[in-house]
Design an enzyme around this catalytic site. Structure first.
Site, mmCIF file in Angstrom:
data_model
loop_
_atom_site.group_PDB
_atom_site.id
_atom_site.type_symbol
_atom_site.label_atom_id
_atom_site.label_comp_id
_atom_site.label_asym_id
_atom_site.label_seq_id
_atom_site.Cartn_x
_atom_site.Cartn_y
_atom_site.Cartn_z
ATOM 1 N N GLU A 257 0.841 -1.210 0.000
ATOM 2 C CA GLU A 257 0.000 0.000 0.000
ATOM 3 C C GLU A 257 0.872 1.256 0.000
ATOM 4 O O GLU A 257 0.525 2.267 -0.613
ATOM 5 C CB GLU A 257 -0.931 0.002 1.221
ATOM 6 C CG GLU A 257 -2.039 -1.040 1.146
ATOM 7 C CD GLU A 257 -2.970 -0.822 -0.036
ATOM 8 O OE1 GLU A 257 -3.539 0.263 -0.174
ATOM 9 O OE2 GLU A 257 -3.120 -1.764 -0.847
ATOM 10 N N TRP A 260 1.933 1.724 -3.521
ATOM 11 C CA TRP A 260 0.842 2.337 -4.314
ATOM 12 C C TRP A 260 0.897 3.856 -4.176
ATOM 13 O O TRP A 260 0.710 4.606 -5.143
ATOM 14 C CB TRP A 260 -0.526 1.845 -3.821
ATOM 15 C CG TRP A 260 -1.111 0.710 -4.596
ATOM 16 C CD1 TRP A 260 -1.253 -0.578 -4.174
ATOM 17 C CD2 TRP A 260 -1.671 0.745 -5.927
ATOM 18 N NE1 TRP A 260 -1.850 -1.335 -5.158
ATOM 19 C CE2 TRP A 260 -2.122 -0.567 -6.236
ATOM 20 C CE3 TRP A 260 -1.827 1.745 -6.882
ATOM 21 C CZ2 TRP A 260 -2.719 -0.886 -7.455
ATOM 22 C CZ3 TRP A 260 -2.422 1.431 -8.105
ATOM 23 C CH2 TRP A 260 -2.861 0.128 -8.375
ATOM 24 N N TRP A 288 -21.242 11.805 -19.519
ATOM 25 C CA TRP A 288 -21.678 11.778 -18.117
ATOM 26 C C TRP A 288 -23.055 12.416 -17.995
ATOM 27 O O TRP A 288 -23.352 13.406 -18.676
ATOM 28 C CB TRP A 288 -20.678 12.543 -17.240
ATOM 29 C CG TRP A 288 -19.270 12.028 -17.276
ATOM 30 C CD1 TRP A 288 -18.204 12.611 -17.890
ATOM 31 C CD2 TRP A 288 -18.775 10.826 -16.670
ATOM 32 N NE1 TRP A 288 -17.060 11.847 -17.711
ATOM 33 C CE2 TRP A 288 -17.385 10.747 -16.962
ATOM 34 C CE3 TRP A 288 -19.359 9.804 -15.914
ATOM 35 C CZ2 TRP A 288 -16.570 9.702 -16.519
ATOM 36 C CZ3 TRP A 288 -18.557 8.760 -15.470
ATOM 37 C CH2 TRP A 288 -17.183 8.704 -15.769
ATOM 38 N N ASN A 323 -11.095 2.696 3.338
ATOM 39 C CA ASN A 323 -10.657 2.588 1.946
ATOM 40 C C ASN A 323 -11.554 1.700 1.082
ATOM 41 O O ASN A 323 -11.849 2.019 -0.065
ATOM 42 C CB ASN A 323 -9.210 2.095 1.875
ATOM 43 C CG ASN A 323 -8.632 2.308 0.486
ATOM 44 O OD1 ASN A 323 -8.685 3.413 -0.046
ATOM 45 N ND2 ASN A 323 -8.139 1.255 -0.138
ATOM 46 N N TRP A 341 -16.071 11.634 -12.654
ATOM 47 C CA TRP A 341 -15.183 11.376 -11.510
ATOM 48 C C TRP A 341 -14.621 12.663 -10.918
ATOM 49 O O TRP A 341 -14.341 12.748 -9.728
ATOM 50 C CB TRP A 341 -14.034 10.430 -11.907
ATOM 51 C CG TRP A 341 -13.087 10.955 -12.951
ATOM 52 C CD1 TRP A 341 -13.143 10.742 -14.290
ATOM 53 C CD2 TRP A 341 -11.932 11.784 -12.740
ATOM 54 N NE1 TRP A 341 -12.109 11.379 -14.942
ATOM 55 C CE2 TRP A 341 -11.334 12.026 -14.013
ATOM 56 C CE3 TRP A 341 -11.329 12.348 -11.615
ATOM 57 C CZ2 TRP A 341 -10.194 12.804 -14.185
ATOM 58 C CZ3 TRP A 341 -10.181 13.132 -11.774
ATOM 59 C CH2 TRP A 341 -9.626 13.352 -13.046
ATOM 60 N N TRP A 364 -9.528 7.977 -7.916
ATOM 61 C CA TRP A 364 -10.797 8.266 -8.615
ATOM 62 C C TRP A 364 -10.730 7.817 -10.075
ATOM 63 O O TRP A 364 -11.676 7.229 -10.593
ATOM 64 C CB TRP A 364 -11.150 9.756 -8.515
ATOM 65 C CG TRP A 364 -11.979 10.034 -7.297
ATOM 66 C CD1 TRP A 364 -11.543 10.474 -6.083
ATOM 67 C CD2 TRP A 364 -13.391 9.839 -7.168
ATOM 68 N NE1 TRP A 364 -12.596 10.560 -5.204
ATOM 69 C CE2 TRP A 364 -13.740 10.189 -5.839
ATOM 70 C CE3 TRP A 364 -14.398 9.407 -8.029
ATOM 71 C CZ2 TRP A 364 -15.062 10.121 -5.366
ATOM 72 C CZ3 TRP A 364 -15.705 9.347 -7.561
ATOM 73 C CH2 TRP A 364 -16.025 9.695 -6.243
#
Length: 433
Positions: A257, A260, A288, A323, A341, A364
């Site tokens: 993590e 990341w 959208w 998360n 987004w 996102w």
């Protein structure tokens, strides 16, 4: 002739131990003034009770208390950084300014301007890597191109890692090199803010938490995560300490993590345009729906989907969201409601205590399918089956949506099956055009 000073400028490193830039400043041979600037460029966009400003102020107070034990104090200013440095060079005889790298587009532009101004005045501007283990071009493909897929990036990251990369520096041994200056503190009121009722939770990087992280991190009803993210965001803990803890565990999930985090930071560094643009331009054709009433229902946790609503209410009340639930709520906004987004990213940016531009945009876009190494667009979370997997006993939902079984709870804003089919059709159409 006035004494020459070195300034150390705190930004995303609100600590005075194991701080690389500060360590070099304290070794500069000049007495060090520790500085923090409440940047009005950032402050003017925030509400007066912003919880992050309260947290920063609390951490600065802690730093100041430690400095006072060494006969020094923290200089806190408010204004635009370049203007603040103009005032400082009129007050002090400055030899150099030391700070740590910041990688966000606004920060890199700010630092460029400050550096140019200081150098015009014969003051060196020295910056160091502190908030990451690897930065910029340090982990790239063999041909020099940046990685845009996490797994090969993480493999190269781990293969490149040596003890030198996460070795801490001992600033405490040099604290006597702080300037014996006393500066008046700035209160929250002085900078136009009020104390927030929302508080940042303390972090845990205990051996047990890290060892169990893989088994506990997906269940929002239990305390199975480290709560590290705001502390890493504001640098109240060093990344080197966290990585060392992760490496000490047989289970690498926690460490991955942290990788990341660096992956998204280097993506933002190499592709700053992704703050507002889809990483994959083939998704630019998605139409959208951007229904404002539905967006409002999502923001307020009133979609009729209990796990989505629980997450949004947790965010609104505490500045935090688990998360796993972040993924579910974000997927719901983009895929079920077909809302851009960027709307969700902007809302999270206002509310999250751990808001970090690289992570927020990266995650996102990952959920929306528009980002690098993203979830495929046809992966659409079913918010009901997510409850069965991750909150089967409804403990998390009961905490944040106590009325979920009552008549007062809203009906589902959209049927899952219908929303899924509509999403697949809209994405496919957008990509094909």
């Amino acid at each position: 002739m006035k004494n020459k000073y070195t300034i150390f400028w705190h930004r995303r490193d609100l600590r005075i131990e194991d701080n690389i830039g500060l360590y070099h400043a304290l070794n500069s041979g000049k007495k060090v003034i520790s500085l923090f600037i409440f940047d009005t460029e950032i402050l003017e966009k925030l509400p007066e009770n912003d919880a992050r400003v309260t947290f920063i102020h609390q951490e600065l107070t802690k730093i100041n208390s430690t400095l006072q034990e060494y006969g020094s104090s923290l200089l806190v200013k408010q204004g635009k950084p370049k203007k603040v440095f103009k005032e400082l060079i009129d007050t002090f005889n400055l030899a150099a300014v030391y700070t740590n790298h910041d990688y966000e587009p606004y920060a890199t532009q700010r630092d460029k301007e400050v550096k140019a101004f200081l150098e015009e005045n014969n003051i060196k501007f020295n910056t160091f890597k502190d908030q990451v283990i690897f930065e910029k071009d340090e982990i790239v493909k063999n041909d020099g191109d940046p990685y845009v897929v996490y797994t090969p990036y993480s493999k190269k990251w781990l293969a490149t890692l040596s003890k030198e990369n996460y070795k801490s520096v001992n600033c405490a041994a040099l604290y006597d090199n702080f300037a014996k200056e006393s500066f008046p503190p700035l209160t929250l009121k002085d900078i136009g803010f009020k104390e927030s009722q929302i508080k940042v939770a303390p972090y845990s990087i205990s051996e047990d938490m890290i060892d169990e992280y893989e088994n506990t991190r997906n269940y929002p009803a239990i305390e199975g995560t480290s709560k590290l993210s705001p502390h890493l965001r504001f640098g109240t803990i060093s990344i080197r300490k966290c990585v060392k803890k992760g490496l000490d565990s047989d289970n690498q999930t926690f460490l991955k993590e942290l990788i990341w985090r660096e992956f998204f930071m280097q993506i933002l560094w190499h592709y700053p345009e992704t703050v507002t643009n889809n990483f994959k331009s083939k998704y630019d054709g998605i139409k959208w729906r951007n229904n404002e009433e539905e967006f409002k229902a999502w923001c307020n946790g009133k979609t009729g989907y209990p796990i989505v609503d629980a997450g949004m209410r947790e965010l609104n009340e505490s500045g935090y969201m688990h998360n796993r639930v972040r993924m579910i709520t974000a997927s719901f906004l983009c895929k079920h409601l077909l809302i851009d987004w960027r709307w969700g990213e902007s809302y999270f940016a206002k509310k999250l205590l751990d808001f970090d531009l690289a992570q927020n945009v990266g995650n996102w876009q990952w959920v929306a399918g528009t980002g690098c190494d993203a979830a495929p667009y046809f992966r659409i979370f079913n918010p009901t089956s997510q409850i069965k997997k991750y909150d089967e006993s409804y403990k998390y939902i009961e905490k944040w949506v106590p009325e979920y079984q009552k008549d007062s709870y809203p009906n589902k804003i959209v049927a899952h099956k219908f929303a899924r089919e509509r999403c697949l059709e809209t994405y496919k159409e957008g990509i094909d055009n």
